[in-house]
Design a protein around this motif. Structure first.
Motif, PDB file in Angstrom:
ATOM      1  N   VAL A 200      -1.791 -12.230   4.439  1.00 43.18           N
ATOM      2  CA  VAL A 200      -2.715 -12.352   3.308  1.00 43.18           C
ATOM      3  C   VAL A 200      -1.892 -12.801   2.096  1.00 43.18           C
ATOM      4  O   VAL A 200      -1.202 -11.985   1.478  1.00 43.18           O
ATOM      5  CB  VAL A 200      -3.423 -11.017   3.014  1.00 43.18           C
ATOM      6  CG1 VAL A 200      -4.485 -11.197   1.937  1.00 43.18           C
ATOM      7  CG2 VAL A 200      -4.044 -10.436   4.278  1.00 43.18           C
ATOM      8  N   PRO A 201      -1.927 -14.091   1.728  1.00 47.85           N
ATOM      9  CA  PRO A 201      -1.089 -14.566   0.613  1.00 47.85           C
ATOM     10  C   PRO A 201      -1.401 -13.897  -0.720  1.00 47.85           C
ATOM     11  O   PRO A 201      -0.506 -13.691  -1.541  1.00 47.85           O
ATOM     12  CB  PRO A 201      -1.396 -16.069   0.558  1.00 47.85           C
ATOM     13  CG  PRO A 201      -1.847 -16.414   1.941  1.00 47.85           C
ATOM     14  CD  PRO A 201      -2.610 -15.208   2.401  1.00 47.85           C
ATOM     15  N   ASP A 202      -2.672 -13.562  -0.959  1.00 50.47           N
ATOM     16  CA  ASP A 202      -3.082 -12.901  -2.209  1.00 50.47           C
ATOM     17  C   ASP A 202      -3.429 -11.456  -1.875  1.00 50.47           C
ATOM     18  O   ASP A 202      -4.495 -11.182  -1.335  1.00 50.47           O
ATOM     19  CB  ASP A 202      -4.284 -13.615  -2.819  1.00 50.47           C
ATOM     20  CG  ASP A 202      -4.040 -15.108  -2.976  1.00 50.47           C
ATOM     21  OD1 ASP A 202      -2.987 -15.476  -3.518  1.00 50.47           O
ATOM     22  OD2 ASP A 202      -4.895 -15.895  -2.536  1.00 50.47           O
ATOM     23  N   GLU A 203      -2.530 -10.530  -2.227  1.00 50.95           N
ATOM     24  CA  GLU A 203      -2.645  -9.171  -1.715  1.00 50.95           C
ATOM     25  C   GLU A 203      -3.705  -8.317  -2.392  1.00 50.95           C
ATOM     26  O   GLU A 203      -4.044  -7.234  -1.901  1.00 50.95           O
ATOM     27  CB  GLU A 203      -1.287  -8.461  -1.814  1.00 50.95           C
ATOM     28  CG  GLU A 203      -0.839  -8.102  -3.221  1.00 50.95           C
ATOM     29  CD  GLU A 203      -0.053  -9.197  -3.906  1.00 50.95           C
ATOM     30  OE1 GLU A 203       0.692  -8.875  -4.852  1.00 50.95           O
ATOM     31  OE2 GLU A 203      -0.179 -10.369  -3.523  1.00 50.95           O
ATOM     32  N   LEU A 204      -4.250  -8.752  -3.517  1.00 50.23           N
ATOM     33  CA  LEU A 204      -5.214  -7.936  -4.250  1.00 50.23           C
ATOM     34  C   LEU A 204      -6.609  -8.016  -3.629  1.00 50.23           C
ATOM     35  O   LEU A 204      -6.953  -8.981  -2.956  1.00 50.23           O
ATOM     36  CB  LEU A 204      -5.274  -8.383  -5.711  1.00 50.23           C
ATOM     37  CG  LEU A 204      -3.959  -8.326  -6.493  1.00 50.23           C
ATOM     38  CD1 LEU A 204      -4.175  -8.822  -7.915  1.00 50.23           C
ATOM     39  CD2 LEU A 204      -3.375  -6.919  -6.511  1.00 50.23           C
ATOM     40  N   HIS A 205      -7.398  -6.964  -3.868  1.00 52.90           N
ATOM     41  CA  HIS A 205      -8.839  -6.931  -3.547  1.00 52.90           C
ATOM     42  C   HIS A 205      -9.131  -6.840  -2.058  1.00 52.90           C
ATOM     43  O   HIS A 205     -10.201  -7.256  -1.601  1.00 52.90           O
ATOM     44  CB  HIS A 205      -9.562  -8.147  -4.151  1.00 52.90           C
ATOM     45  CG  HIS A 205      -9.179  -8.444  -5.557  1.00 52.90           C
ATOM     46  ND1 HIS A 205      -9.394  -7.546  -6.580  1.00 52.90           N
ATOM     47  CD2 HIS A 205      -8.543  -9.508  -6.121  1.00 52.90           C
ATOM     48  CE1 HIS A 205      -8.939  -8.054  -7.713  1.00 52.90           C
ATOM     49  NE2 HIS A 205      -8.415  -9.231  -7.462  1.00 52.90           N
TER      50      HIS A 205
ATOM     51  N   THR B  94      -4.130  -3.534   0.629  1.00 51.99           N
ATOM     52  CA  THR B  94      -3.042  -4.437   1.010  1.00 51.99           C
ATOM     53  C   THR B  94      -2.030  -4.645  -0.103  1.00 51.99           C
ATOM     54  O   THR B  94      -0.982  -5.251   0.130  1.00 51.99           O
ATOM     55  CB  THR B  94      -3.592  -5.803   1.461  1.00 51.99           C
ATOM     56  OG1 THR B  94      -4.424  -6.343   0.428  1.00 51.99           O
ATOM     57  CG2 THR B  94      -4.387  -5.683   2.749  1.00 51.99           C
ATOM     58  N   HIS B  95      -2.303  -4.159  -1.310  1.00 47.77           N
ATOM     59  CA  HIS B  95      -1.321  -4.270  -2.388  1.00 47.77           C
ATOM     60  C   HIS B  95      -0.693  -2.925  -2.733  1.00 47.77           C
ATOM     61  O   HIS B  95       0.109  -2.841  -3.650  1.00 47.77           O
ATOM     62  CB  HIS B  95      -1.953  -4.868  -3.651  1.00 47.77           C
ATOM     63  CG  HIS B  95      -3.019  -4.017  -4.276  1.00 47.77           C
ATOM     64  ND1 HIS B  95      -4.340  -4.122  -3.929  1.00 47.77           N
ATOM     65  CD2 HIS B  95      -2.970  -3.063  -5.223  1.00 47.77           C
ATOM     66  CE1 HIS B  95      -5.060  -3.270  -4.635  1.00 47.77           C
ATOM     67  NE2 HIS B  95      -4.243  -2.602  -5.431  1.00 47.77           N
ATOM     68  N   GLU B  96      -1.037  -1.873  -1.987  1.00 45.98           N
ATOM     69  CA  GLU B  96      -0.491  -0.562  -2.337  1.00 45.98           C
ATOM     70  C   GLU B  96      -0.038   0.197  -1.105  1.00 45.98           C
ATOM     71  O   GLU B  96       1.147   0.270  -0.802  1.00 45.98           O
ATOM     72  CB  GLU B  96      -1.534   0.260  -3.094  1.00 45.98           C
ATOM     73  CG  GLU B  96      -1.024   1.646  -3.485  1.00 45.98           C
ATOM     74  CD  GLU B  96      -2.124   2.529  -4.038  1.00 45.98           C
ATOM     75  OE1 GLU B  96      -1.853   3.713  -4.241  1.00 45.98           O
ATOM     76  OE2 GLU B  96      -3.245   2.034  -4.243  1.00 45.98           O
ATOM     77  N   GLN B  97      -0.971   0.770  -0.341  1.00 45.32           N
ATOM     78  CA  GLN B  97      -0.553   1.575   0.809  1.00 45.32           C
ATOM     79  C   GLN B  97       0.174   0.746   1.860  1.00 45.32           C
ATOM     80  O   GLN B  97       0.978   1.274   2.621  1.00 45.32           O
ATOM     81  CB  GLN B  97      -1.763   2.280   1.432  1.00 45.32           C
ATOM     82  CG  GLN B  97      -2.283   3.425   0.554  1.00 45.32           C
ATOM     83  CD  GLN B  97      -3.595   3.076  -0.125  1.00 45.32           C
ATOM     84  OE1 GLN B  97      -3.918   1.907  -0.310  1.00 45.32           O
ATOM     85  NE2 GLN B  97      -4.353   4.085  -0.499  1.00 45.32           N
ATOM     86  N   LEU B  98      -0.106  -0.554   1.915  1.00 46.75           N
ATOM     87  CA  LEU B  98       0.703  -1.443   2.736  1.00 46.75           C
ATOM     88  C   LEU B  98       1.859  -1.958   1.885  1.00 46.75           C
ATOM     89  O   LEU B  98       1.648  -2.433   0.771  1.00 46.75           O
ATOM     90  CB  LEU B  98      -0.114  -2.632   3.248  1.00 46.75           C
ATOM     91  CG  LEU B  98      -1.210  -2.360   4.283  1.00 46.75           C
ATOM     92  CD1 LEU B  98      -1.721  -3.678   4.840  1.00 46.75           C
ATOM     93  CD2 LEU B  98      -0.733  -1.481   5.412  1.00 46.75           C
ATOM     94  N   SER B  99       3.067  -1.872   2.418  1.00 46.10           N
ATOM     95  CA  SER B  99       4.213  -2.371   1.655  1.00 46.10           C
ATOM     96  C   SER B  99       4.243  -3.889   1.620  1.00 46.10           C
ATOM     97  O   SER B  99       4.835  -4.477   0.717  1.00 46.10           O
ATOM     98  CB  SER B  99       5.513  -1.842   2.260  1.00 46.10           C
ATOM     99  OG  SER B  99       5.651  -2.276   3.604  1.00 46.10           O
ATOM    100  N   MET B 100       3.593  -4.518   2.615  1.00 41.59           N
ATOM    101  CA  MET B 100       3.563  -5.977   2.708  1.00 41.59           C
ATOM    102  C   MET B 100       2.192  -6.388   3.228  1.00 41.59           C
ATOM    103  O   MET B 100       1.631  -5.717   4.107  1.00 41.59           O
ATOM    104  CB  MET B 100       4.660  -6.473   3.662  1.00 41.59           C
ATOM    105  CG  MET B 100       6.056  -6.061   3.253  1.00 41.59           C
ATOM    106  SD  MET B 100       7.309  -6.337   4.553  1.00 41.59           S
ATOM    107  CE  MET B 100       6.916  -5.006   5.708  1.00 41.59           C
ATOM    108  N   PRO B 101       1.614  -7.492   2.727  1.00 46.75           N
ATOM    109  CA  PRO B 101       0.233  -7.853   3.079  1.00 46.75           C
ATOM    110  C   PRO B 101       0.143  -8.675   4.369  1.00 46.75           C
ATOM    111  O   PRO B 101      -0.184  -9.862   4.348  1.00 46.75           O
ATOM    112  CB  PRO B 101      -0.227  -8.652   1.859  1.00 46.75           C
ATOM    113  CG  PRO B 101       1.019  -9.321   1.367  1.00 46.75           C
ATOM    114  CD  PRO B 101       2.130  -8.344   1.630  1.00 46.75           C
ATOM    115  N   PHE B 102       0.435  -8.028   5.482  1.00 49.11           N
ATOM    116  CA  PHE B 102       0.251  -8.684   6.776  1.00 49.11           C
ATOM    117  C   PHE B 102      -0.015  -7.613   7.819  1.00 49.11           C
ATOM    118  O   PHE B 102       0.163  -6.418   7.589  1.00 49.11           O
ATOM    119  CB  PHE B 102       1.467  -9.535   7.162  1.00 49.11           C
ATOM    120  CG  PHE B 102       2.684  -8.747   7.577  1.00 49.11           C
ATOM    121  CD1 PHE B 102       2.830  -8.283   8.876  1.00 49.11           C
ATOM    122  CD2 PHE B 102       3.697  -8.472   6.673  1.00 49.11           C
ATOM    123  CE1 PHE B 102       3.946  -7.554   9.262  1.00 49.11           C
ATOM    124  CE2 PHE B 102       4.825  -7.746   7.047  1.00 49.11           C
ATOM    125  CZ  PHE B 102       4.939  -7.278   8.349  1.00 49.11           C
TER     126      PHE B 102
END
Length: 680
Positions: A197-202, A175-183
């Motif tokens: 996802v407010p916190d895109e890591l992990h 969610t922090h890389e291949q997705l441009s935005m975490p939703f």
């Protein structure tokens, strides 16, 4: 007339029947809790009624025993998170105004659910290192399609046979890389469901097949070294439009003061306005000469971004101060290419892979990232290593190798810089005790150094920019391209795609190729594409395709890709030397004649609407602010007078309409593979 206060039971019944929640500006956040004389732990059994949380326009029903969630809206119930048995028994239920908490003692997990505006916030904390898969979304029969911001954006009908097959080969995205935005989102008949996802890591977002349908599963890892970061998820309903989840995410960013418009960036640095209406070109070989610059100017191209990567010891043609001065006179931005994530030793048999991946010899291998197992993390194509942003940050306090290089570009008259990889989201942990680093620290280091560079008054861009980095940047090369594992497997096949060679016929930037059918469907078929990134960020950053994908790279998709780019109002990005420039001069000029004035008017406007105008989703329309509507016909038949493979520009409030029908490859272009299709 004095109105009687509404009871909780009456409010619940009204939501069941489809009524709206009335308010006076301050939302009534209540939990419609079960009134019982038994202990809270008894309420968590299999026969217990769910917790009910009333939001502004819908009601959430949560089963603490399984963490299953239903949303009741307009009298209809939808499963937002399928029940799970992975957590073990729930206990310790505590009700509070607007939410509840409980624990899964056997799993070491604590859960809280809270009403946040019209969204439900679910937070899961862990007392130990572990991974969970939650939520599983999309199994409800009412779900028609998945909406996924895989770079620009994808629309995946849940029963689509093509994508069910593709999902088996390319299932998961960080969610922090291949997705441009975490939703992500779910398409329903009269709305969309949105998960932010407010916190895109992990996190990994996985598209899986279940019972003949596609679904989405989120996998979150609680890692001790990273501080056991919690999983936080906002769930809500959004507009029925397929870009509804993107508009909801944009609203979330603005509420949390994480959105900076392009106009705000221009006010801080006026030269950024030169990006509006500009085609982006990487110059190779003799493309860096004054003669090439004169050719571009004679074509009538009034705004260009001109990028370059060069090494004085190896390259015959160089961007000089005289070149930068002439380019500035013509209104062009000259941009140096840099990369601060790779480190190559100068003592390699063939020399370093690129001058931009070489720092002081003393840094290799001391500044390399060390993996958990003690090995060195290899660099691009397994050459050299990945350079630790923490090692570089510490060195900046003394020798300043990064800023010294950047200032060198400034002294040569360069007003822009492209920093490869920094905003892509490919973050690493570093286990070297000399410069230990968490994934979060790597992200923050990159944000910090981009801010340092921006202070020098440079127009700043990066590769495939993800949401966290958009406020820091002015332009973005790559997000239009869907960059799943299928794409990179194809991209890295040098025999097919081309490599970094000096021979034109085999060079990745000049070699024109046909597109495999699987890639056509997964990455370029317009019926699966959505302008999600543009719906959020069109008025915040200027975006393009990847720089190895010039408009004629894929010779069987030239018109389709051009229509898609124009529909989203994005610039072309080219790689040119003088031979390529001569070959494609007509195409450059034709595009500039239509695109440049359009982008100068609406390049800083929000993409407010996207819709399909035909049942097969091949006729599509976008709207930018209240200024213009763009309609593209990707089909083989005319649509209300709009010919196949043509675009109509309609200036709202006027009778002005303009048609643009991009041409296929012509004789004389290296992408030409047969008789040119007749233009309409």
């Amino acid at each position: 007339m004095v109105r009687r206060a509404e009871t909780l039971e009456e409010r619940s019944n009204r939501l069941d029947k489809g009524g709206a929640v009335a308010g006076t500006g301050k939302q009534l956040l209540v939990i419609l809790a079960i009134v019982s004389t038994v202990a809270p732990s008894a309420l968590l059994g299999a026969t217990a009624k769910p917790l009910r949380i009333a939001l502004r326009s819908w009601r959430a029903e949560i089963d603490p025993g399984t963490l299953g969630i239903r949303g009741v809206r307009n009298g209809r119930a939808l499963t937002l998170a399928s029940p799970s048995s992975q957590f073990g028994p729930a206990n310790g239920l505590r009700l509070r105004r607007g939410g509840a908490t409980w624990v899964y003692a056997a799993s070491g997990l604590r859960v809280s659910v809270t009403a946040k505006g019209d969204q439900l916030l679910v937070r899961i904390d862990s007392s130990k290192e572990q991974a969970i898969i939650w939520p599983v979304s999309g199994r409800d029969p009412a779900v028609r399609a998945l909406i996924v911001p895989d770079n620009e954006g994808l629309y995946l009908p849940v029963t689509d046979a093509r994508w069910r097959a593709i999902a088996k080969k390319s299932p998961c995205r960080r969610t922090h890389e291949q997705l441009s935005m975490p939703f992500w989102g779910l398409q329903l008949a009269e709305a969309t469901a949105t998960y932010i996802v407010p916190d895109e890591l992990h996190n990994l977002l996985c598209t899986k097949e279940h019972a003949g349908r596609l679904e989405i599963r989120l996998r979150h890892r609680f890692e001790k070294r990273e501080g056991l970061p919690p999983l936080r998820l906002l769930i809500g309903f959004s507009a029925a439009s397929p870009i509804g989840p993107a508009l909801a995410y944009r609203a979330y960013l603005k509420r949390n003061k994480r959105f900076v418009t392009l106009r705000e960036k221009i006010r801080k640095l006026p030269i950024v306005e030169r990006l509006l209406g500009a085609t982006h070109i990487y110059l190779w070989g003799d493309g860096r000469t004054l003669a090439a610059l004169e050719t571009l100017h004679r074509l009538g191209l009034r705004r260009l971004w001109l990028g370059y990567d060069q090494e004085p010891k190896w390259d015959r043609y160089l961007v000089t101060p005289a070149f930068a001065i002439r380019a500035k006179h013509y209104g062009y931005l000259v941009g140096a290419y840099e990369i601060f994530t790779k480190l190559d030793p100068r003592t390699m048999p063939d020399g370093p892979q690129s001058v931009t991946s070489t720092f002081d010899d003393a840094l290799f291998p001391a500044a390399c990232i060390t993996n958990r197992d003690g090995t060195r993390r290899r660099g691009w194509n397994r050459f050299g290593c990945e350079l630790s942003s923490e090692a570089l940050r510490r060195l900046e306090k003394t020798g300043q190798p990064l800023m010294r290089r950047v200032r060198g570009h400034v002294t040569r008259g360069v007003r822009s810089i492209f920093v490869d990889e920094d905003a892509y989201g490919d973050f690493f942990a570093d286990y070297d005790p000399r410069h230990p680093m968490t994934v979060a620290r790597d992200r923050d280091n990159r944000l910090r150094r981009l801010a340092q560079i921006r202070k020098l008054g440079l127009v700043l861009g990066s590769e495939t920019v993800t949401a966290r980095f958009v406020p820091a940047l002015h332009f973005n090369h790559g997000t239009l391209t869907i960059q799943n594992p299928l794409y990179f497997k194809w991209n890295r096949n040098k025999a097919i795609f081309g490599g970094h060679t000096k021979t034109r016929a085999t060079n990745i930037f000049f070699k024109s190729i046909a597109t495999p059918n699987e890639i056509k469907e997964a990455n370029f078929n317009p019926i699966y594409r959505l302008p999600l990134f543009q719906a959020v960020f069109h008025d915040a950053i200027v975006s393009t395709d990847r720089y190895e994908l010039s408009p004629v790279k894929l010779n069987d998709l030239v018109q389709i890709r051009e229509l898609l780019r124009m529909l989203y109002n994005l610039p072309q990005v080219w790689s040119l030397d003088r031979a390529e420039l001569a070959m494609h001069a007509r195409r450059l000029k034709e595009n500039d004649r239509v695109f440049a004035p359009l982008h100068r008017r609406i390049g800083d406007q929000q993409l407010t609407r996207f819709e399909w105008l035909s049942a097969d989703r091949l006729v599509q329309r976008t709207r930018f602010g209240q200024l213009v509507e763009l309609t593209a016909n990707f089909g083989a038949r005319p649509h209300h007078g709009l010919a196949p493979l043509c675009l109509e520009i309609h200036w709202l409030g006027t009778k002005k309409r303009q048609r643009y029908c991009p041409s296929a490859c012509r004789r004389g272009e290296d992408c030409y593979a047969g008789p040119t299709r007749r233009r309409h």
